[in-house]
Write a protein that holds these residues in place. Sequence first.
Motif, PDB file in Angstrom:
ATOM      1  N   TRP A   1       0.834  -1.211   0.000  1.00  0.00           N
ATOM      2  CA  TRP A   1       0.000   0.000   0.000  1.00  0.00           C
ATOM      3  C   TRP A   1       0.866   1.258   0.000  1.00  0.00           C
TER       4      TRP A   1
ATOM      5  N   MET B   1       0.582   3.995  -2.912  1.00  0.00           N
ATOM      6  CA  MET B   1       0.198   5.376  -2.579  1.00  0.00           C
ATOM      7  C   MET B   1       1.335   6.353  -2.898  1.00  0.00           C
TER       8      MET B   1
ATOM      9  N   TYR C   1       1.218   6.944  -6.475  1.00  0.00           N
ATOM     10  CA  TYR C   1       0.017   7.741  -6.750  1.00  0.00           C
ATOM     11  C   TYR C   1       0.307   9.222  -6.498  1.00  0.00           C
TER      12      TYR C   1
ATOM     13  N   ARG D   1      -5.523  13.270 -11.182  1.00  0.00           N
ATOM     14  CA  ARG D   1      -5.824  12.701  -9.862  1.00  0.00           C
ATOM     15  C   ARG D   1      -6.951  11.642  -9.865  1.00  0.00           C
ATOM     16  N   PRO D   2      -8.151  11.945 -10.405  1.00  0.00           N
ATOM     17  CA  PRO D   2      -9.221  10.914 -10.358  1.00  0.00           C
ATOM     18  C   PRO D   2      -8.876   9.652 -11.136  1.00  0.00           C
ATOM     19  N   GLN D   3      -8.202   9.830 -12.276  1.00  0.00           N
ATOM     20  CA  GLN D   3      -7.843   8.664 -13.088  1.00  0.00           C
ATOM     21  C   GLN D   3      -6.810   7.794 -12.381  1.00  0.00           C
TER      22      GLN D   3
ATOM     23  N   LEU E   1      -6.299   7.629  -9.225  1.00  0.00           N
ATOM     24  CA  LEU E   1      -6.911   7.025  -8.039  1.00  0.00           C
ATOM     25  C   LEU E   1      -7.570   5.687  -8.387  1.00  0.00           C
ATOM     26  N   GLY E   2      -8.331   5.696  -9.483  1.00  0.00           N
ATOM     27  CA  GLY E   2      -9.000   4.460  -9.916  1.00  0.00           C
ATOM     28  C   GLY E   2      -8.013   3.351 -10.196  1.00  0.00           C
TER      29      GLY E   2
ATOM     30  N   LEU F   1      -6.277   2.098  -6.949  1.00  0.00           N
ATOM     31  CA  LEU F   1      -7.128   1.287  -6.079  1.00  0.00           C
ATOM     32  C   LEU F   1      -7.314  -0.127  -6.607  1.00  0.00           C
ATOM     33  N   PHE F   2      -7.484  -0.255  -7.925  1.00  0.00           N
ATOM     34  CA  PHE F   2      -7.634  -1.609  -8.470  1.00  0.00           C
ATOM     35  C   PHE F   2      -6.312  -2.376  -8.372  1.00  0.00           C
TER      36      PHE F   2
ATOM     37  N   ALA G   1     -10.781   6.921 -15.764  1.00  0.00           N
ATOM     38  CA  ALA G   1     -11.478   7.320 -14.538  1.00  0.00           C
ATOM     39  C   ALA G   1     -12.250   6.148 -13.952  1.00  0.00           C
ATOM     40  N   LEU G   2     -12.395   6.180 -12.633  1.00  0.00           N
ATOM     41  CA  LEU G   2     -13.102   5.119 -11.925  1.00  0.00           C
ATOM     42  C   LEU G   2     -14.594   5.233 -12.178  1.00  0.00           C
TER      43      LEU G   2
ATOM     44  N   ASP H   1     -17.248  -0.421 -13.050  1.00  0.00           N
ATOM     45  CA  ASP H   1     -16.028  -1.223 -12.846  1.00  0.00           C
ATOM     46  C   ASP H   1     -16.195  -2.158 -11.668  1.00  0.00           C
ATOM     47  N   LEU H   2     -16.844  -1.653 -10.613  1.00  0.00           N
ATOM     48  CA  LEU H   2     -17.097  -2.473  -9.427  1.00  0.00           C
ATOM     49  C   LEU H   2     -18.044  -3.621  -9.768  1.00  0.00           C
TER      50      LEU H   2
ATOM     51  N   LEU I   1     -14.036  -2.853  -1.165  1.00  0.00           N
ATOM     52  CA  LEU I   1     -12.965  -2.120  -1.862  1.00  0.00           C
ATOM     53  C   LEU I   1     -13.565  -1.118  -2.853  1.00  0.00           C
TER      54      LEU I   1
ATOM     55  N   ALA J   1     -13.393   2.835  -2.907  1.00  0.00           N
ATOM     56  CA  ALA J   1     -12.778   3.468  -4.080  1.00  0.00           C
ATOM     57  C   ALA J   1     -13.653   4.609  -4.588  1.00  0.00           C
TER      58      ALA J   1
ATOM     59  N   ALA K   1     -13.485   7.395  -2.140  1.00  0.00           N
ATOM     60  CA  ALA K   1     -12.202   8.092  -2.241  1.00  0.00           C
ATOM     61  C   ALA K   1     -12.178   8.995  -3.481  1.00  0.00           C
ATOM     62  N   ALA K   2     -12.785   8.507  -4.573  1.00  0.00           N
ATOM     63  CA  ALA K   2     -12.844   9.327  -5.794  1.00  0.00           C
ATOM     64  C   ALA K   2     -13.672  10.580  -5.549  1.00  0.00           C
TER      65      ALA K   2
ATOM     66  N   ALA L   1     -11.608  12.889  -3.465  1.00  0.00           N
ATOM     67  CA  ALA L   1     -10.553  13.522  -4.268  1.00  0.00           C
ATOM     68  C   ALA L   1     -11.082  14.759  -4.988  1.00  0.00           C
TER      69      ALA L   1
ATOM     70  N   GLU M   1      -8.291  11.634   0.202  1.00  0.00           N
ATOM     71  CA  GLU M   1      -8.622  10.308  -0.329  1.00  0.00           C
ATOM     72  C   GLU M   1      -7.668   9.219   0.153  1.00  0.00           C
ATOM     73  N   THR M   2      -6.397   9.609   0.436  1.00  0.00           N
ATOM     74  CA  THR M   2      -5.445   8.593   0.916  1.00  0.00           C
ATOM     75  C   THR M   2      -5.880   8.056   2.282  1.00  0.00           C
TER      76      THR M   2
ATOM     77  N   ILE N   1      -8.606   5.562   1.762  1.00  0.00           N
ATOM     78  CA  ILE N   1      -8.066   4.301   1.238  1.00  0.00           C
ATOM     79  C   ILE N   1      -7.392   3.491   2.354  1.00  0.00           C
ATOM     80  N   TYR N   2      -6.576   4.163   3.178  1.00  0.00           N
ATOM     81  CA  TYR N   2      -5.892   3.467   4.266  1.00  0.00           C
ATOM     82  C   TYR N   2      -6.894   2.884   5.257  1.00  0.00           C
TER      83      TYR N   2
END
Lengths: 94, 138
Positions: free
Chosen positions: A32, A36, A39, A50-52, A54-55, A58-59, B6-7, B11-12, B56, B60, B63-64, B67, B74-75, B78-79
Motif C-alpha cells: 500500500w 500510494m 500515486y 488525480r481521479p484517473q 486514483l481508480g 485502487l484496483f 477514470a473510476l 467497474d465495481l 474495496l 474506491a 475516495a474518488a 478527491a 482520499e489517501t 483508502i488506508y
Amino acid sequence: MNPDAIAMLYAYTALGVGIILAFAGGASALGWGLIMGKYLEGIARQPEMRPQLLGQSLFSGGLMEAFPMIVLGMSMWFIFANPFIGAAKSAVGG
Amino acid sequence: MNRSMALRPSDLGTLLVIQFILAAVVVGFFLFSRDGAAAQAAAYGGGMALLLAWMLGRRALRAAEAAKTHPGSETFVIYMGAIQRFVVVLVLFALGMGWLALEPVPLLAAFAAAQLGHLINSGRVSLRAGSGRMEKLG
C-alpha cells in the motif's frame, strides 16, 4: 501421541502463524505504501490526472492485497483446523 | 481530458461479476468432485471474496468523491478501507473455520480463485486505459 508432542506441535504452529501474520501485514503495508507513493508522485507530475490515477491505484491495490489475504486465510487454517496434528497422529499410528 | 481511465461504478459491478463466476466454478467443482459440505465451504470463501471486493469498490468510489471535494483526503479513506478489510477478513476466516467448522481447503480455494478476479479486472482496466490513450493520440 503423548500430550507433550501435541503441545509442541501447537506451539510451533502458533510460532509459524505469528511469523506468517507478521509477513502478511508487513507486505500489505509495504504494498500500500508503494502504491500510494507512486500515486502521489503521479499527482505531483500531473495534478489533473488525480481521479484517473486514483481508480488505477485502487484496483492495483485490490490485486496486491489479494496475496496477503490468502496468506491470512492459510494462517487461520493452521489455527482453527491444524492439519499437522492429524498428519502427525496418522504418522505415529494414533 | 482523457476520461477512459477514470473510476466508474460499473467497474465495481464488472469485478463482482468476474469474481462471482470464478467462485461459482470452484463451488461447482467441489460439489461434483466432493460433497455438499465442501461446496458450502467454497461458497463461503467465494462470498467472502465478493464482500471484500464490494468493500474495496465502495471505498474506491468514496475516495474518488473525496478527491474531487477535498483533495488530499482520499489517501486517508483508502488506508482506513485497507485496515477495515484486513480486520473483516480475519474475523470472517475465524468465523468460518472456527465457529462454523467449514472445511479449510475448499474455503481457501474459492477465496483465492475469486481473488483472481482482481487480476482479470486490472488487465481489463489497463487495456481500456491503453485504448483511451491511443484514441487521444489519434
